[in-house]
Design a protein around this motif. Structure first.
Motif, PDB file in Angstrom:
ATOM      1  N   LYS A 121       0.899   2.869  -3.329  1.00  0.00           N
ATOM      2  CA  LYS A 121      -0.303   3.650  -3.631  1.00  0.00           C
ATOM      3  C   LYS A 121      -0.259   5.011  -2.922  1.00  0.00           C
ATOM      4  O   LYS A 121      -0.543   6.042  -3.519  1.00  0.00           O
ATOM      5  CB  LYS A 121      -1.549   2.860  -3.215  1.00  0.00           C
ATOM      6  N   LYS A 122       0.124   4.959  -1.655  1.00  0.00           N
ATOM      7  CA  LYS A 122       0.192   6.215  -0.891  1.00  0.00           C
ATOM      8  C   LYS A 122       1.167   7.192  -1.551  1.00  0.00           C
ATOM      9  O   LYS A 122       0.887   8.393  -1.673  1.00  0.00           O
ATOM     10  CB  LYS A 122       0.658   5.938   0.546  1.00  0.00           C
ATOM     11  N   GLU A 146      -0.797  17.125 -10.150  1.00  0.00           N
ATOM     12  CA  GLU A 146      -2.102  16.743 -10.676  1.00  0.00           C
ATOM     13  C   GLU A 146      -2.887  18.026 -10.978  1.00  0.00           C
ATOM     14  O   GLU A 146      -2.881  18.975 -10.188  1.00  0.00           O
ATOM     15  CB  GLU A 146      -2.811  15.873  -9.628  1.00  0.00           C
ATOM     16  N   GLY A 166       0.358   1.825  -8.602  1.00  0.00           N
ATOM     17  CA  GLY A 166       0.798   3.176  -8.964  1.00  0.00           C
ATOM     18  C   GLY A 166       2.279   3.368  -9.242  1.00  0.00           C
ATOM     19  O   GLY A 166       2.719   4.500  -9.430  1.00  0.00           O
ATOM     20  N   SER A 200      -6.085  19.489  -8.505  1.00  0.00           N
ATOM     21  CA  SER A 200      -5.674  20.013  -7.196  1.00  0.00           C
ATOM     22  C   SER A 200      -4.812  21.259  -7.364  1.00  0.00           C
ATOM     23  O   SER A 200      -4.898  22.198  -6.572  1.00  0.00           O
ATOM     24  CB  SER A 200      -4.953  18.944  -6.368  1.00  0.00           C
ATOM     25  N   GLY A 241       2.611  11.466  -7.293  1.00  0.00           N
ATOM     26  CA  GLY A 241       2.440  11.122  -8.709  1.00  0.00           C
ATOM     27  C   GLY A 241       3.274   9.904  -9.077  1.00  0.00           C
ATOM     28  O   GLY A 241       4.409   9.766  -8.620  1.00  0.00           O
ATOM     29  N   SER A 242       2.699   9.041  -9.912  1.00  0.00           N
ATOM     30  CA  SER A 242       3.397   7.811 -10.326  1.00  0.00           C
ATOM     31  C   SER A 242       4.733   8.093 -10.994  1.00  0.00           C
ATOM     32  O   SER A 242       5.651   7.284 -10.926  1.00  0.00           O
ATOM     33  CB  SER A 242       2.537   7.029 -11.326  1.00  0.00           C
ATOM     34  N   GLU A 264       0.817  -1.221   0.000  1.00  0.00           N
ATOM     35  CA  GLU A 264       0.000   0.000   0.000  1.00  0.00           C
ATOM     36  C   GLU A 264       0.852   1.275   0.000  1.00  0.00           C
ATOM     37  O   GLU A 264       0.382   2.345  -0.379  1.00  0.00           O
ATOM     38  CB  GLU A 264      -0.944   0.019   1.211  1.00  0.00           C
ATOM     39  N   ALA A 299       2.252   7.171  -4.701  1.00  0.00           N
ATOM     40  CA  ALA A 299       1.794   7.593  -6.033  1.00  0.00           C
ATOM     41  C   ALA A 299       0.704   8.649  -5.905  1.00  0.00           C
ATOM     42  O   ALA A 299       0.681   9.626  -6.654  1.00  0.00           O
ATOM     43  CB  ALA A 299       1.299   6.393  -6.823  1.00  0.00           C
ATOM     44  N   ASP A 300      -0.205   8.461  -4.935  1.00  0.00           N
ATOM     45  CA  ASP A 300      -1.279   9.440  -4.742  1.00  0.00           C
ATOM     46  C   ASP A 300      -0.723  10.794  -4.323  1.00  0.00           C
ATOM     47  O   ASP A 300      -1.197  11.830  -4.754  1.00  0.00           O
ATOM     48  CB  ASP A 300      -2.280   8.957  -3.675  1.00  0.00           C
ATOM     49  N   GLN A 301       0.272  10.760  -3.478  1.00  0.00           N
ATOM     50  CA  GLN A 301       0.804  12.021  -2.968  1.00  0.00           C
ATOM     51  C   GLN A 301       1.755  12.730  -3.929  1.00  0.00           C
ATOM     52  O   GLN A 301       1.718  13.953  -4.053  1.00  0.00           O
ATOM     53  CB  GLN A 301       1.491  11.790  -1.623  1.00  0.00           C
TER      54      GLN A 301
END
Lengths: 251, 194
Positions: A114-115, B49, A164, B52, A121-122, A111, A117-119
């Motif tokens: 994912k964290k 992104e 991600g 945002s 960017g991939s 996980e 990549a979300d924060q």
């Protein structure tokens, strides 16, 4: 046309570049900032710095080194080694790294990919995989190749990309340090199975090996260390050779 | 000469700052409207992104500030995309300086994001002075600007798209000049001389 990338890798220990064979027998290979500048001038497309002794106390020193590098070189670079939290990644990206690579921490906690990549960017999250061919399959190892896992490299790559990961840095432990060529079959399998770039690593000894991994291995980038550190292959000569073989290369 | 790098919630600000320092310029990194408006040149960086980033610009009222700038402005990567009309990333309405729409690379066999060195061609304006056709620049992106009247450079990734845009005092590049070796450095020097 998008060019295939040549990426010198610098293993960092206590602020110096070092090189081992099959993850052992560490030798000194110079000052990382000087080497980085030299590689950038010689035509390297990107650089990877792996801190092989990364511990919490060393993190600050690494961040300072990253800033020195970022100030001096005008090509992208990735930093990896012992990264296991969002705080580590924040520190290194803020210090000036373009991408970070994660390995063991992602295996222990998928996980985390994912964290991150979300924060961030991939595009700045590289998943490094150390893999070894045993009993007819490519198994994932962690802790710098010391501990075997129950994961297969192909499955782990697919899972990581879904979570991600923006790039896969694939090191074959069987090939690393042998100078007998990259692991073509697993590189090709993974490159065809995921829709993110695959960086092949481990085994570069001759210029032909790079051609092979870009054509038969379908790699997007090739990483090597000792052949560049010890001047056995000149980056510019390598790029001219690959270009003469009709491989798209930035010259 | 004062060069401002617009500060907002997007990455690569530091890389752009270092690249300017390498060509002898000490930029000011700020989100203060007065400092931005009075600068000689403004650089609008960006890795991140779209939705945002736009929300953040609106909250800080920087969207209005950027649109009204009269001096040369250079958008980089996401910065350029946010200067377009809209983006498929998060269905975002952008600043609308350029007419282009931003779309996702979505061909099945294509690796996304595009990461690495690609060539630029059909180069126009003094931004590319001394940069040859088919020169390589460093790209990292999943979304692209369509071709159109504002296009001043093209790149091919299964399709031709705008790798640079220009309208009045506004310029935008999809690639990262701050990471594109000497070719990128030349482009930054050209922008400073505009």
């Amino acid at each position: 046309m998008l060019a295939k990338r040549i990426i010198p890798c610098l293993d960092i220990k206590d602020g110096r570049t070092v090189k081992g064979i099959n993850f052992e027998n560490i030798r000194d290979a110079g000052d990382p900032v000087e080497l980085a500048i030299r590689y950038a001038q010689e035509g390297a497309d990107e650089l990877v710095f792996l801190d092989i002794t990364a511990t919490n106390e060393k993190r600050r020193t690494l961040a300072e080194l990253v800033t020195k590098i970022a100030k001096q070189i005008n090509i992208p670079f990735t930093v990896g080694g012992g990264i296991n939290s969002i705080e580590d990644v924040t520190t290194l990206l803020n210090a000036g790294a373009d991408k970070i690579s994660i390995n063991s921490a992602a295996i222990k906690d998928p996980e985390l990919i994912k964290k991150l990549a979300d924060q961030f960017g991939s595009q700045c999250i590289v998943l490094a995989i150390d893999t070894k061919f045993e009993n007819n399959d490519w198994w994932v190892y962690l802790n710098g190749g010391r501990v075997k896992t129950e994961l297969l490299a192909l499955n782990w790559s697919k899972q990581a990309v879904k979570l991600g990961a923006g790039e896969i840095l694939l090191t074959s432990m069987n090939n690393d340090g042998t100078k007998s060529g990259f692991a073509i079959d697993i590189t090709k399998q993974i490159s065809e199975a995921v829709n993110v770039p695959v960086i092949a690593s481990g085994g570069a000894g001759k210029m032909e090996h790079f051609k092979e991994v870009f054509t038969a291995g379908k790699a997007d980038a090739a990483l090597a260390a000792s052949v560049f550190h010890f001047d056995e292959i000149k980056i510019l000569e390598l790029k001219k050779y690959l270009s003469s073989k009709s491989i798209p290369i930035r010259l | 000469m004062t060069i401002v790098i617009l500060k907002y919630n997007a990455g690569n600000i530091r890389s752009v700052s270092f690249a300017l320092e390498r060509i002898g310029i000490e930029p000011i990194i700020t989100d203060d409207p007065d400092q931005i408006i009075s600068a000689d040149k403004v650089i609008f960086p960006g890795v991140g992104e779209a939705s945002s980033a736009m929300n953040y610009l609106r909250e800080k009222k920087l969207n209005e500030v950027i649109r009204q700038l009269k001096q040369p402005v250079l958008g980089i990567c996401l910065g350029m995309q946010l200067m377009c009309s809209s983006s498929e990333e998060g269905n975002t309405t952008c600043l609308g300086i350029f007419d282009q729409k931003i779309k996702l690379f979505n061909k099945p066999q294509l690796k996304v994001p595009q990461i690495g060195w690609n060539t630029i061609f059909d180069l126009k304006t003094d931004l590319f002075k001394g940069i040859k056709e088919q020169e390589y620049q460093y790209f990292v992106h999943s979304y692209y600007a369509e071709l159109g009247e504002n296009t001043i450079a093209k790149t091919n990734y299964e399709l031709d798209y705008s790798s640079a845009l220009h309208k009045n005092n506004f310029y935008g590049v999809q690639f990262h000049p701050e990471k594109s070796s000497t070719a990128g450095q030349t482009l930054l020097e050209n922008f400073i001389k505009l």
